[in-house]
Design a protein around this motif. Sequence first.
Motif: not given
Length: 265
Positions: A62-83
């Motif tokens: 869990i520490h590998d994830y909760c110590t990430i400071w910033m990350e770009n997320i791709i949000h996929k929906t029916k209308k398309g992808d948004s970052e």
Amino acid sequence: MAEHICGSEEEFVSQMNAKAAKLGMKDTHFVNCCGLDAKGHVTSAHDIALMARDLTIRHPQIHDYCTIWMENIIHKTKKGDSEFGLANTNKLLKQYSYATGLKTGYTSVAKYCLAATAEKDGVKLIAALMAAPDLKTRSADAQTLLNYGFSICRVYKDQNPPTLPTLPVRQGAKDTVGLTYETNMCYVSTSGEDLSGIRKKVRLPKTAAAPIKKGDTAGMVSYYLGEKELGHVKILYADSVSHAAFIDYYMQLLKKIFFLHEQVL
């Protein structure tokens, strides 16, 4: 997620409460799985610490994830992808050099909450706080708790336990049996005492009687600081030794005769 795992949020929450009870979280009762304010949905800083301890021990990744400071997320929906960029809300990761996580929280009722984990000189601590009035107070109080913990906590790990002999075996198919430690000694002090003066005392019989079963207790090594016993570790038989049969006595006699013959020559 709750519906996928358990079929409904109600069943998931029921299992959350069962797990909380198993962990000894006596001040906790969950009503929903999202953590938002609801009547009867309560916990305490102590229970949050118990939950954080179980999580970090059972799933240290869990520490590998909760110590990430910033990350770009791709949000996929029916209308398309948004970052979009996602920033960690645990400011201790930048403000406190020993921070390793773990989880922030905020609602209008609970205010600013934090389960903070940190590690220094082999000591791992959890600081849990709730109802801080603002972000700065939350971070400052967490650092105060962690600094206090590190100032009084010491960990002793015996990396060089006493070398174990082989024990002579009476009436066994083998003359000797090996020994091994059940585990390594680990002691945590919460009083800031000096652990450099720890001494060890090995307790073992002079011989062992067959039959012997591998893994059974042969003796122990005890650890002392002054007159205070800090703990002990079991010494186990490393092998099994059956009771000697006639053929075993005969072979042992032949070995002795052969040895004496070599000595004479």
